[in-house]
Design a protein around this motif. Structure first.
Motif, PDB file in Angstrom:
ATOM      1  N   PHE A 253       0.809  -1.222   0.000  1.00  0.00           N
ATOM      2  CA  PHE A 253       0.000   0.000   0.000  1.00  0.00           C
ATOM      3  C   PHE A 253       0.845   1.277   0.000  1.00  0.00           C
ATOM      4  O   PHE A 253       0.427   2.318   0.508  1.00  0.00           O
ATOM      5  CB  PHE A 253      -0.964   0.001   1.193  1.00  0.00           C
ATOM      6  N   SER A 254       2.015   1.238  -0.611  1.00  0.00           N
ATOM      7  CA  SER A 254       2.885   2.415  -0.587  1.00  0.00           C
ATOM      8  C   SER A 254       2.307   3.619  -1.328  1.00  0.00           C
ATOM      9  O   SER A 254       2.751   4.754  -1.123  1.00  0.00           O
ATOM     10  CB  SER A 254       4.256   2.078  -1.174  1.00  0.00           C
ATOM     11  N   ALA A 255       1.330   3.409  -2.199  1.00  0.00           N
ATOM     12  CA  ALA A 255       0.707   4.530  -2.914  1.00  0.00           C
ATOM     13  C   ALA A 255      -0.573   5.004  -2.237  1.00  0.00           C
ATOM     14  O   ALA A 255      -1.205   5.954  -2.717  1.00  0.00           O
ATOM     15  CB  ALA A 255       0.405   4.130  -4.361  1.00  0.00           C
ATOM     16  N   ASP A 256      -0.946   4.383  -1.127  1.00  0.00           N
ATOM     17  CA  ASP A 256      -2.164   4.754  -0.412  1.00  0.00           C
ATOM     18  C   ASP A 256      -1.828   5.894   0.548  1.00  0.00           C
ATOM     19  O   ASP A 256      -1.378   5.681   1.670  1.00  0.00           O
ATOM     20  CB  ASP A 256      -2.718   3.550   0.352  1.00  0.00           C
ATOM     21  N   LYS A 257      -2.046   7.120   0.115  1.00  0.00           N
ATOM     22  CA  LYS A 257      -1.596   8.292   0.859  1.00  0.00           C
ATOM     23  C   LYS A 257      -2.225   8.400   2.242  1.00  0.00           C
ATOM     24  O   LYS A 257      -1.583   8.862   3.197  1.00  0.00           O
ATOM     25  CB  LYS A 257      -1.876   9.558   0.044  1.00  0.00           C
ATOM     26  N   VAL A 258      -3.485   7.986   2.360  1.00  0.00           N
ATOM     27  CA  VAL A 258      -4.172   8.067   3.646  1.00  0.00           C
ATOM     28  C   VAL A 258      -3.680   6.978   4.594  1.00  0.00           C
ATOM     29  O   VAL A 258      -3.268   7.241   5.728  1.00  0.00           O
ATOM     30  CB  VAL A 258      -5.699   7.966   3.467  1.00  0.00           C
ATOM     31  N   TYR A 259      -3.702   5.736   4.118  1.00  0.00           N
ATOM     32  CA  TYR A 259      -3.387   4.625   5.014  1.00  0.00           C
ATOM     33  C   TYR A 259      -1.920   4.601   5.425  1.00  0.00           C
ATOM     34  O   TYR A 259      -1.593   4.333   6.577  1.00  0.00           O
ATOM     35  CB  TYR A 259      -3.782   3.296   4.360  1.00  0.00           C
ATOM     36  N   ARG A 260      -1.016   4.897   4.495  1.00  0.00           N
ATOM     37  CA  ARG A 260       0.404   4.863   4.867  1.00  0.00           C
ATOM     38  C   ARG A 260       0.728   5.961   5.881  1.00  0.00           C
ATOM     39  O   ARG A 260       1.577   5.778   6.761  1.00  0.00           O
ATOM     40  CB  ARG A 260       1.285   4.994   3.626  1.00  0.00           C
ATOM     41  N   LYS A 261       0.036   7.102   5.766  1.00  0.00           N
ATOM     42  CA  LYS A 261       0.289   8.189   6.718  1.00  0.00           C
ATOM     43  C   LYS A 261      -0.270   7.855   8.095  1.00  0.00           C
ATOM     44  O   LYS A 261       0.279   8.280   9.116  1.00  0.00           O
ATOM     45  CB  LYS A 261      -0.314   9.501   6.201  1.00  0.00           C
ATOM     46  N   LEU A 262      -1.346   7.095   8.151  1.00  0.00           N
ATOM     47  CA  LEU A 262      -1.864   6.632   9.439  1.00  0.00           C
ATOM     48  C   LEU A 262      -0.824   5.749  10.134  1.00  0.00           C
ATOM     49  O   LEU A 262      -0.645   5.812  11.351  1.00  0.00           O
ATOM     50  CB  LEU A 262      -3.154   5.837   9.242  1.00  0.00           C
ATOM     51  N   GLN A 263      -0.138   4.927   9.350  1.00  0.00           N
ATOM     52  CA  GLN A 263       0.851   4.024   9.932  1.00  0.00           C
ATOM     53  C   GLN A 263       2.155   4.741  10.266  1.00  0.00           C
ATOM     54  O   GLN A 263       2.803   4.432  11.262  1.00  0.00           O
ATOM     55  CB  GLN A 263       1.124   2.864   8.965  1.00  0.00           C
ATOM     56  N   ASP A 264       2.568   5.673   9.418  1.00  0.00           N
ATOM     57  CA  ASP A 264       3.795   6.432   9.662  1.00  0.00           C
ATOM     58  C   ASP A 264       3.533   7.900   9.329  1.00  0.00           C
ATOM     59  O   ASP A 264       3.682   8.326   8.183  1.00  0.00           O
ATOM     60  CB  ASP A 264       4.939   5.890   8.793  1.00  0.00           C
ATOM     61  N   PRO A 265       3.131   8.696  10.323  1.00  0.00           N
ATOM     62  CA  PRO A 265       2.774  10.095  10.090  1.00  0.00           C
ATOM     63  C   PRO A 265       3.923  10.949   9.558  1.00  0.00           C
ATOM     64  O   PRO A 265       3.689  12.073   9.103  1.00  0.00           O
ATOM     65  CB  PRO A 265       2.343  10.583  11.488  1.00  0.00           C
ATOM     66  N   ARG A 266       5.146  10.423   9.590  1.00  0.00           N
ATOM     67  CA  ARG A 266       6.287  11.198   9.078  1.00  0.00           C
ATOM     68  C   ARG A 266       6.298  11.260   7.559  1.00  0.00           C
ATOM     69  O   ARG A 266       6.988  12.103   6.980  1.00  0.00           O
ATOM     70  CB  ARG A 266       7.603  10.571   9.566  1.00  0.00           C
ATOM     71  N   ILE A 267       5.546  10.379   6.902  1.00  0.00           N
ATOM     72  CA  ILE A 267       5.527  10.366   5.440  1.00  0.00           C
ATOM     73  C   ILE A 267       4.622  11.492   4.943  1.00  0.00           C
ATOM     74  O   ILE A 267       3.424  11.491   5.227  1.00  0.00           O
ATOM     75  CB  ILE A 267       5.021   9.014   4.901  1.00  0.00           C
ATOM     76  N   PRO A 268       5.166  12.446   4.199  1.00  0.00           N
ATOM     77  CA  PRO A 268       4.319  13.530   3.674  1.00  0.00           C
ATOM     78  C   PRO A 268       3.225  12.970   2.776  1.00  0.00           C
ATOM     79  O   PRO A 268       3.445  12.018   2.024  1.00  0.00           O
ATOM     80  CB  PRO A 268       5.304  14.377   2.860  1.00  0.00           C
ATOM     81  N   GLU A 269       2.040  13.556   2.852  1.00  0.00           N
ATOM     82  CA  GLU A 269       0.921  13.047   2.065  1.00  0.00           C
ATOM     83  C   GLU A 269       1.210  13.120   0.568  1.00  0.00           C
ATOM     84  O   GLU A 269       0.748  12.287  -0.207  1.00  0.00           O
ATOM     85  CB  GLU A 269      -0.354  13.819   2.397  1.00  0.00           C
ATOM     86  N   ASP A 270       1.992  14.140   0.160  1.00  0.00           N
ATOM     87  CA  ASP A 270       2.289  14.302  -1.254  1.00  0.00           C
ATOM     88  C   ASP A 270       3.594  13.615  -1.669  1.00  0.00           C
ATOM     89  O   ASP A 270       4.099  13.825  -2.771  1.00  0.00           O
ATOM     90  CB  ASP A 270       2.352  15.784  -1.630  1.00  0.00           C
ATOM     91  N   SER A 271       4.126  12.782  -0.793  1.00  0.00           N
ATOM     92  CA  SER A 271       5.390  12.098  -1.102  1.00  0.00           C
ATOM     93  C   SER A 271       5.238  11.178  -2.310  1.00  0.00           C
ATOM     94  O   SER A 271       4.275  10.411  -2.409  1.00  0.00           O
ATOM     95  CB  SER A 271       5.851  11.276   0.103  1.00  0.00           C
ATOM     96  N   ASP A 272       6.184  11.270  -3.215  1.00  0.00           N
ATOM     97  CA  ASP A 272       6.204  10.355  -4.349  1.00  0.00           C
ATOM     98  C   ASP A 272       6.519   8.954  -3.844  1.00  0.00           C
ATOM     99  O   ASP A 272       7.079   8.774  -2.753  1.00  0.00           O
ATOM    100  CB  ASP A 272       7.268  10.819  -5.353  1.00  0.00           C
ATOM    101  N   THR A 273       6.173   7.955  -4.612  1.00  0.00           N
ATOM    102  CA  THR A 273       6.458   6.564  -4.270  1.00  0.00           C
ATOM    103  C   THR A 273       7.020   5.867  -5.493  1.00  0.00           C
ATOM    104  O   THR A 273       6.774   6.288  -6.629  1.00  0.00           O
ATOM    105  CB  THR A 273       5.186   5.836  -3.788  1.00  0.00           C
ATOM    106  N   THR A 274       7.756   4.800  -5.263  1.00  0.00           N
ATOM    107  CA  THR A 274       8.257   3.996  -6.383  1.00  0.00           C
ATOM    108  C   THR A 274       7.164   3.109  -6.950  1.00  0.00           C
ATOM    109  O   THR A 274       7.346   2.489  -8.002  1.00  0.00           O
ATOM    110  CB  THR A 274       9.413   3.093  -5.924  1.00  0.00           C
ATOM    111  N   ASN A 275       6.027   3.023  -6.264  1.00  0.00           N
ATOM    112  CA  ASN A 275       4.966   2.087  -6.633  1.00  0.00           C
ATOM    113  C   ASN A 275       4.048   2.614  -7.728  1.00  0.00           C
ATOM    114  O   ASN A 275       3.971   3.816  -7.966  1.00  0.00           O
ATOM    115  CB  ASN A 275       4.101   1.768  -5.409  1.00  0.00           C
ATOM    116  N   HIS A 276       3.319   1.683  -8.348  1.00  0.00           N
ATOM    117  CA  HIS A 276       2.278   2.093  -9.289  1.00  0.00           C
ATOM    118  C   HIS A 276       1.113   2.666  -8.486  1.00  0.00           C
ATOM    119  O   HIS A 276       0.976   2.402  -7.286  1.00  0.00           O
ATOM    120  CB  HIS A 276       1.843   0.918 -10.172  1.00  0.00           C
TER     121      HIS A 276
END
Length: 518
Positions: A253-276
Motif C-alpha cells: 500500500f505504498s501509494a495509499d496516501k491516507v493509510y500509509r500516513k496513518l501508519q507512519d505520520p512522518r511520510i508527507p501526504e504528497d510524497s512520491d512513491t516507487t509504486n504504481h
C-alpha cells in the motif's frame, strides 16, 4: 453496519487496530463485516480465484492451473503486473549455480542472518527458511514460464547482503518475468485473467470460511481517489464462487496516501512513491475485516536509491544501487563528506538520508562516481539517465561541486579518503570494498551524479500466513478456511526492513506455495 459494505473511515480504523477493532465497531464476529453465502447468488463459479497479477498472483495461478483447477485471476488495473512489472528484475537466490561457478560461498543460514539483520530481528524465521529452501525451485519455475536471467555471470551484490547472490533479468526489469509468465498462465487450460475487475469483498460461509468474492467488472481506477473510496462507483457488480478457495496477492500500500500516513505520520501526504498508483490498502483491509491477523503494518520501507528528479521507480535505483553506490559514494552536499555505507540495508541508508533532509529538505544528498563506477550490465542505462535528467555529467570535480554548491576542497578530500580506503580494503563506514578489487573513483572525469530522495517503496506489514501460505485468523490463531495469501500483502517475512531483491523471491515462492496447497 451493513453486511454488504463498510465505510472507508471504519475500514481505516480496522486496519489500524487489527481484528480487535471489530468489537469496537460493534461487529460480534467476522461475518458481520462482510457478505454471507446464503445472501448472494453467484454469477460464475471457479475452483480458485486469485486477486492480483503480480509475481505472487501469476505464480499462484500457474501452479493451481497445472493441478487441473479452473482458475480466475483478477486485477483492478487495466495493466497486468502491478509493482512487479516495474520492479528492477532482481531475484535473490541463495546457493545458486552461478555462485558456485564463481566460488562464492553462501548458505541458507547466511541468507537468513542477512535478512534478520536488516529486519531488526523481528522477521518470522519460518517464512525465511521456506524461501531459502525453495529459492532455486522458484528460479527454475520462473525460467520454465519463460523468464530469462543473466546466467553464467557473477551474481549481483545488493545492499545488506553479505555476498553476491542476486540474479538479474535480461532486460533488468520485472517485466522480464511478468510478460512471459502472463503468456504462460493465459496458455494454461482453464485459466483466465480479467483486468479492470476490482475485488470488493469476501463471501463467507456460516463457518467463517471464504467461499467467493464480490467484484466490479469494467472498473476504472481513479488515482485521485482511493481505490476503494465510496466515490468511485465504476463497474458492474458480480459475485464469483471459489470452490477451493481464494488467493490474496494484491500487493502493498505504498501509494495509499491516507493509510500509509496513518501508519507512519512522518511520510508527507504528497510524497512520491516507487509504486504504481494502484498500490493501495483496500484488499488487505478486507482481509482484516474477516479476521486475518495483521503483522508489522507500521513498518514502511523507503528506497534510499531513489531520486526526486524522476517520478516513480525510474532508472535511478539501478544507476545508484549497481553503480554509484557500489563503486562510488554518497555525499552530504552541505559539507562535502560521506555519511553512510552505500551498500548497507535499505533502512539504514534511508534513515541516514532523512537525517539530512529533515534538517534541510532542500539539501538532497548526491551519489557521485566516474564511468568505471557503473556495473557493466547497467551501462546501457547511463545514457538513459542522462537523457531524462535524473543523472548529470560534469567534466571535473570543481564543476560538480559548483552545480550542487558543495565545498570543493571537502569533496576532493572525501574522494581521496574513499579511494584510499578502497585501495587498503578497509572502508570507514564498513562498506565491503575489499571485494571490489581496488576499484575507486577515477581522478579524471567525467563525473556522474544523482540526487537522492527516499521514497516509500515496500510495506513490510500485511496478513499473517503460515508456511503453506494459509492466512491465519487473529481470533482463532488457526488458518481461515479457503483463504491463502502471498507477496507484499503478507507480513512477517521481512521484519522491519526488506533486503533488496528478496521481494521477487518472496512473492514468487509463496505464490507457488499457495497454488500448490490450495
Amino acid at each position: 453496519m451493513s453486511k454488504e459494505a463498510i465505510s472507508r473511515r471504519e475500514a481505516l480504523k480496522i486496519g489500524a487496530l487489527g481484528t480487535a477493532g471489530l468489537a469496537m465497531l460493534g461487529a460480534t464476529n467476522a461475518t458481520a463485516a462482510t457478505i454471507l453465502e446464503k445472501d448472494v447468488k453467484f454469477d460464475e463459479t471457479y475452483d480458485v480465484i486469485v486477486i492480483g497479477t503480480g509475481f505472487a498472483g501469476l505464480a499462484a495461478a500457474a501452479k493451481a492451473s497445472e493441478r487441473g483447477y479452473k482458475v480466475l485471476v483478477i486485477d483492478k488495473m487495466g495493466r497486468i503486473g502491478g509493482n512487479s512489472v516495474i520492479n528492477g528484475g532482481a531475484f535473490a537466490v541463495p546457493n545458486n549455480a552461478d555462485q558456485k561457478k564463481f566460488g562464492i560461498k553462501d548458505s541458507k543460514e547466511r541468507f537468513i542472518k542477512d535478512c534478520l539483520k536488516a529486519g531488526l530481528g523481528i522477521n518470522h524465521v519460518e517464512l525465511l527458511e521456506t524461501i531459502a529452501d525453495r529459492a532455486n525451485d522458484t528460479l527454475e519455475f520462473a525460467q520454465k514460464c519463460g523468464a530469462k536471467f543473466k546466467t553464467g555471470k557473477k551474481p549481483s551484490w545488493f545492499g545488506g547482503h553479505s555476498v553476491p547472490r542476486t540474479m538479474i533479468t535480461e532486460n533488468m526489469s520485472g517485466s522480464g518475468i511478468i510478460k512471459p509468465m502472463t503468456k504462460f498462465v493465459e496458455g494454461l487450460p482453464g485459466c483466465k485473467i480479467m483486468r479492470r475487475t476490482k475485488f470488493d469483498d469476501f463471501v463467507m460461509d456460516d463457518k467463517d470460511g471464504v467461499v467467493g468474492v464480490t467484484v466490479r467488472t469494467g472498473y476504472r481506477f481513479n488515482k485521485k481517489l482511493l481505490s476503494d473510496d465510496a466515490e468511485n462507483t465504476t463497474g458492474e457488480k458480480k459475485v464469483f464462487r471459489a470452490k477451493k478457495g481464494v488467493i490474496l496477492a494484491a500487493g502493498g500500500f505504498s501509494a495509499d496516501k491516507v493509510y500509509r500516513k496513518l501508519q507512519d505520520p512522518r511520510i508527507p501526504e504528497d510524497s512520491d512513491t516507487t509504486n504504481h498508483s494502484g498500490a493501495t490498502a483496500g484488499a488487505m483491509l478486507k482481509a482484516f475485516q474477516i479476521g486475518a491477523m495483521p503483522i508489522h503494518i507500521g513498518w514502511i520501507q523507503q528506497g534510499p536509491w531513489a531520486s526526486p528528479d524522476e517520478r516513480g521507480f525510474g532508472v535511478a535505483p539501478l544507476l545508484t544501487q549497481q553503480g554509484l553506490f557500489k563503486f562510488g559514494m554518497a555525499v552530504d552536499i552541505r559539507n562535502g563528506k560521506r555519511f553512510m555505507n552505500e551498500l548497507a540495508d535499505r533502512k539504514t541508508r534511508a534513515d541516514a538520508e532523512w537525517k539530512i533532509l529533515r534538517v534541510d529538505p532542500k539539501a538532497n544528498p548526491i551519489a557521485i562516481g566516474t564511468y568505471n563506477t557503473f556495473d557493466p550490465q547497467i551501462l546501457p542505462l547511463v545514457e538513459k539517465g542522462l537523457k531524462t535528467g535524473v543523472m548529470k555529467q560534469y567534466k571535473t570535480v570543481e564543476e560538480a561541486a559548483a552545480a550542487y554548491k558543495i565545498p570543493v576542497d571537502a569533496l576532493k578530500a572525501s574522494i581521496k579518503k574513499y579511494n584510499a580506503g578502497v585501495k587498503a580494503g578497509k572502508d570507514e563506514f564498513g562498506k565491503p570494498v575489499k571485494a571490489f578489487k581496488g576499484q575507486g573513483i577515477e581522478a579524471k572525469g567525467p563525473y556522474y551524479c544523482v540526487r537522492l530522495q527516499p521514497k516509500p517503496h515496500h510495506t513490510m506489514g500485511g496478513v499473517k500466513i503460515n508456511t503453506k501460505a494459509q492466512v491465519i485468523s487473529g481470533n482463532t490463531m488457526k488458518p481461515i478456511a479457503g483463504l491463502y495469501a502471498a507477496g507484499e500483502v503478507t507480513g512477517g517475512t521481512h521484519g522491519a526492513s526488506r533486503l533488496g531483491s528478496v521481494a521477487v523471491t518472496d512473492c514468487l515462492t509463496f505464490g507457488m506455495i499457495a497454488g500448490e496447497n490450495i
